[in-house]
Design an enzyme around this catalytic site. Structure first.
Site, PDB file in Angstrom:
ATOM      1  N   ARG A  79       0.861  -1.180   0.000  1.00  0.00           N
ATOM      2  CA  ARG A  79       0.000   0.000   0.000  1.00  0.00           C
ATOM      3  C   ARG A  79       0.900   1.233   0.000  1.00  0.00           C
ATOM      4  O   ARG A  79       1.651   1.444   0.957  1.00  0.00           O
ATOM      5  CB  ARG A  79      -0.898  -0.019   1.243  1.00  0.00           C
ATOM      6  CG  ARG A  79      -1.683   1.241   1.473  1.00  0.00           C
ATOM      7  CD  ARG A  79      -2.583   1.133   2.711  1.00  0.00           C
ATOM      8  NE  ARG A  79      -3.355   2.337   2.888  1.00  0.00           N
ATOM      9  CZ  ARG A  79      -3.140   3.258   3.842  1.00  0.00           C
ATOM     10  NH1 ARG A  79      -2.197   3.086   4.745  1.00  0.00           N
ATOM     11  NH2 ARG A  79      -3.874   4.340   3.901  1.00  0.00           N
ATOM     12  N   HIS A 123      -2.574  10.883   0.768  1.00  0.00           N
ATOM     13  CA  HIS A 123      -2.014  10.688   2.115  1.00  0.00           C
ATOM     14  C   HIS A 123      -1.382  12.022   2.521  1.00  0.00           C
ATOM     15  O   HIS A 123      -0.177  12.113   2.735  1.00  0.00           O
ATOM     16  CB  HIS A 123      -1.025   9.522   2.119  1.00  0.00           C
ATOM     17  CG  HIS A 123      -0.795   8.911   3.478  1.00  0.00           C
ATOM     18  ND1 HIS A 123      -0.918   7.563   3.728  1.00  0.00           N
ATOM     19  CD2 HIS A 123      -0.439   9.466   4.658  1.00  0.00           C
ATOM     20  CE1 HIS A 123      -0.640   7.314   5.005  1.00  0.00           C
ATOM     21  NE2 HIS A 123      -0.345   8.450   5.586  1.00  0.00           N
ATOM     22  N   GLU A 168      -7.050   8.553   6.326  1.00  0.00           N
ATOM     23  CA  GLU A 168      -7.306   9.239   7.586  1.00  0.00           C
ATOM     24  C   GLU A 168      -7.722  10.698   7.419  1.00  0.00           C
ATOM     25  O   GLU A 168      -7.000  11.617   7.843  1.00  0.00           O
ATOM     26  CB  GLU A 168      -6.067   9.163   8.489  1.00  0.00           C
ATOM     27  CG  GLU A 168      -5.628   7.745   8.810  1.00  0.00           C
ATOM     28  CD  GLU A 168      -4.560   7.682   9.906  1.00  0.00           C
ATOM     29  OE1 GLU A 168      -4.075   8.742  10.329  1.00  0.00           O
ATOM     30  OE2 GLU A 168      -4.229   6.568  10.341  1.00  0.00           O
ATOM     31  N   ASN A 297      -7.313   1.896  10.162  1.00  0.00           N
ATOM     32  CA  ASN A 297      -5.980   2.053  10.767  1.00  0.00           C
ATOM     33  C   ASN A 297      -6.146   2.064  12.279  1.00  0.00           C
ATOM     34  O   ASN A 297      -6.978   2.810  12.803  1.00  0.00           O
ATOM     35  CB  ASN A 297      -5.321   3.371  10.341  1.00  0.00           C
ATOM     36  CG  ASN A 297      -4.939   3.388   8.869  1.00  0.00           C
ATOM     37  OD1 ASN A 297      -5.091   2.380   8.176  1.00  0.00           O
ATOM     38  ND2 ASN A 297      -4.444   4.521   8.398  1.00  0.00           N
ATOM     39  N   TYR A 299      -3.878   1.963  16.063  1.00  0.00           N
ATOM     40  CA  TYR A 299      -2.624   1.921  16.820  1.00  0.00           C
ATOM     41  C   TYR A 299      -2.867   1.733  18.312  1.00  0.00           C
ATOM     42  O   TYR A 299      -2.154   0.994  18.975  1.00  0.00           O
ATOM     43  CB  TYR A 299      -1.815   3.199  16.571  1.00  0.00           C
ATOM     44  CG  TYR A 299      -1.265   3.257  15.165  1.00  0.00           C
ATOM     45  CD1 TYR A 299      -0.035   2.695  14.862  1.00  0.00           C
ATOM     46  CD2 TYR A 299      -1.998   3.836  14.129  1.00  0.00           C
ATOM     47  CE1 TYR A 299       0.461   2.705  13.563  1.00  0.00           C
ATOM     48  CE2 TYR A 299      -1.514   3.850  12.822  1.00  0.00           C
ATOM     49  CZ  TYR A 299      -0.293   3.278  12.551  1.00  0.00           C
ATOM     50  OH  TYR A 299       0.189   3.282  11.267  1.00  0.00           O
ATOM     51  N   GLU A 373      -3.413  -0.096   8.269  1.00  0.00           N
ATOM     52  CA  GLU A 373      -2.215   0.278   9.041  1.00  0.00           C
ATOM     53  C   GLU A 373      -2.337  -0.265  10.450  1.00  0.00           C
ATOM     54  O   GLU A 373      -3.377  -0.141  11.088  1.00  0.00           O
ATOM     55  CB  GLU A 373      -2.049   1.804   9.174  1.00  0.00           C
ATOM     56  CG  GLU A 373      -1.537   2.490   7.947  1.00  0.00           C
ATOM     57  CD  GLU A 373      -1.373   4.000   8.143  1.00  0.00           C
ATOM     58  OE1 GLU A 373      -1.108   4.440   9.285  1.00  0.00           O
ATOM     59  OE2 GLU A 373      -1.536   4.722   7.146  1.00  0.00           O
TER      60      GLU A 373
HETATM   61  C1  FCB Z   1      -0.967   7.201  10.717  1.00  0.00           C
HETATM   62  C2  FCB Z   1      -0.549   7.735   9.368  1.00  0.00           C
HETATM   63  C3  FCB Z   1       0.792   7.220   8.905  1.00  0.00           C
HETATM   64  C4  FCB Z   1       1.784   7.144  10.045  1.00  0.00           C
HETATM   65  C5  FCB Z   1       1.193   6.382  11.202  1.00  0.00           C
HETATM   66  C6  FCB Z   1       2.139   6.204  12.361  1.00  0.00           C
HETATM   67  O1  FCB Z   1      -1.821   8.133  11.330  1.00  0.00           O
HETATM   68  O2  FCB Z   1      -1.510   7.395   8.396  1.00  0.00           O
HETATM   69  O3  FCB Z   1       1.237   8.052   7.873  1.00  0.00           O
HETATM   70  O4  FCB Z   1       2.189   8.401  10.398  1.00  0.00           O
HETATM   71  O5  FCB Z   1       0.044   7.025  11.657  1.00  0.00           O
END
Ligand code: FCB
Length: 475
Positions: A79, A123, A168, A297, A299, A373
């Site tokens: 990607r 992006h 995002e 995405n 985290y 992500e």
């Molecule tokens: C996301 C972004 C990516 C990177 C990660 C850690 O928010 O899409 O570009 O910065 O975080």
């Protein structure tokens, strides 16, 4: 305790992800013009250490080597994003042949190596020309984006089947125009909400432009950083704080994109900031386009409460600013979720991913999901033997892939997983201080060193399964 390997469904897509401004460098090459990130990163005080994407990982010149690396690691899909100012330098009008040729070469080489290209059209690198004309708060930017999407589809539509409009949009709107932590660094909550609407509109118009040009089998999606918002306590105030943050983090996008309307509570909650008169008749129908999958995405989760005292308290993981990215939510406190953290200070919590996937699939039955992500930054370094050992990243990935597997077992239609990121790269306002790659980059020499996590991930992708947890590993 699970003792056997965790197998993934046949055809599960194992990938890795990057973004143009974070890796390409070569900002002055060919016809490329500055993007908002070039301008922002050159503005003193905006990016740690004054870092810019001028050179980054110099992927513009190392792309063959980078694809060979992925091929060696058995990666099935890549990607990447297309740089708008490289492909359409003034943000309107004709395309740059040189810009498009770069992405033609890249996709041909990927296909040649059996790696599926997954294209993200935006992006975050808006051509500065368009920011000068008003940026995302300006309605015309949405029409410009659809035109650009058409140019890229005309050039790559015969070889790319999987497409993502925006990455995002929450960050583009609320970090770009609300807190100002991201480019273009503006800080007006009303503009941030206008930007959110025009990003939604841009998505809808671009999906239409793609469908007009691409073959019927094309897979079209959008990627959202859906926040998994939890209330600190079960109290009515905290539950309401979670509802409100969920509204401006998630439902302001999923509402129009997936359900065809802005949620009434979001409009009401933000009434002190804007009257939403920028939403014109027919807009929500345009935004509500059928999608082939939704990119998610993830985290770390988000923990909120209603402010009770006077102390102001904000640790939402989205960078320091005197301005909040959250419109009309000054009475919401953000808390650190307990648990170990990454180098970003983000709590490692795979259960958040599991719960998020179940919620999204429950809210939108029939819509396949893809994790576009997931990953972690740690303070990696090359040891004297020239190796980079990152057991914390392996543990992070193992925990999250176990959660992904559980979600699939629970019935979530999840089609693939993309590790962020292939390479250490320019981490936006953190510059090069944060390393998210499974491949280490020595920025002085541009040497690439696959970390232990890359070798671990290669085994997972080849086996299409997670190895059985080691005895006593606590799983
Ligand atoms: C996301 C972004 C990516 C990177 C990660 C850690 O928010 O899409 O570009 O910065 O975080």
């Amino acid at each position: 305790m699970a003792t056997s390997a965790l197998s993934f469904p046949p055809g599960f897509l194992w990938g890795t992800a990057t973004a143009a401004y974070q890796i390409e460098g070569a900002v002055h090459q060919d016809d490329r013009t500055p993007s908002i990130w070039d301008v922002h990163s050159r503005t003193p005080g905006r990016v740690r250490n004054g870092d810019t994407g001028d050179i980054a990982t110099d992927h513009y010149h190392h792309w063959r080597e980078d694809i060979a690396l992925m091929s060696d690691l058995g990666i099935g899909a890549y990607r990447f994003s297309v740089s708008w100012p490289r492909v359409q330098p003034t943000g309107s009008g004709p395309a740059s042949a040189k810009g498009l040729d770069f992405y033609r070469g890249l996709t041909d080489e990927l296909l040649d190596k059996g790696i599926q290209p997954v294209v993200t059209l935006y992006h975050w690198d808006l051509p500065q020309h368009l920011e000068d004309a008003g940026g995302w708060p300006e309605r015309d930017t949405a029409y410009r984006f659809a035109e650009y999407a058409g140019l890229v589809a005309d050039a790559l539509g015969d070889r790319v089947t999987t497409w993502t409009t925006l990455n995002e949009p929450w960050c583009s709107a609320f970090l770009g125009y609300g807190s100002g932590v991201h480019a273009p660094g503006r800080t007006d909550p009303a503009d941030a909400l206008r930007a959110a609407h025009h990003l939604n509109l841009a998505h809808g118009l671009a999906v239409r432009a793609l469908r007009e040009r691409l073959p019927a089998e094309a897979q079209i999606s959008v990627t959202l950083n859906l926040h998994h918002v939890r209330p600190l306590t079960e109290s009515a105030g905290d539950t309401d704080a979670a509802r409100r943050i969920d509204g401006v983090a998630n439902r302001v996008f999923t509402g129009p994109m997936l359900d065809g309307a802005y949620p009434a509570d979001v409009i009401e909650d933000t009434a002190s900031v804007t009257d939403w008169s920028f939403v014109q008749d027919g807009d929500t129908e345009l935004i509500h386009q059928p999608l082939d999958f939704l990119g998610v995405n993830y985290y770390s989760p988000t923990l909120v409460s209603q402010r009770t005292g006077t102390a102001t308290h904000r640790s939402d993981g989205h960078g320091a600013s005197d301005h909040s990215p959250w419109p009309a939510a000054d009475d919401v406190d953000f808390h650190q979720t307990p648990g170990p953290t990454t180098a970003m200070g983000w709590t490692v919590d795979p259960s958040g991913l599991y719960e998020l996937l179940l919620r999204v699939s429950g809210d939108h039955p029939g819509l396949p999901l893809m994790i576009t992500e997931n990953g972690a930054a740690f303070d990696d370094y090359a040891n004297p033997e020239g190796e980079v050992r990152d057991p914390e990243r392996i543990a992070y990935l193992e925990g999250h892939l176990t959660a992904v597997h559980r979600a699939i077992e629970a019935g979530v239609d999840l089609r693939g997983y993309f590790l962020w990121s292939l390479l250490d790269n320019f981490e936006w306002s953190y510059g090069y201080s944060k390393r998210f790659g499974m491949v280490y980059v020595d920025y002085a020499s541009q040497r690439r060193i696959p970390k232990s996590s890359a070798h671990w991930y290669a085994k997972v992708t080849r086996a299409n399964s997670l190895p059985a947890p080691a005895p006593g590993s606590g799983h």
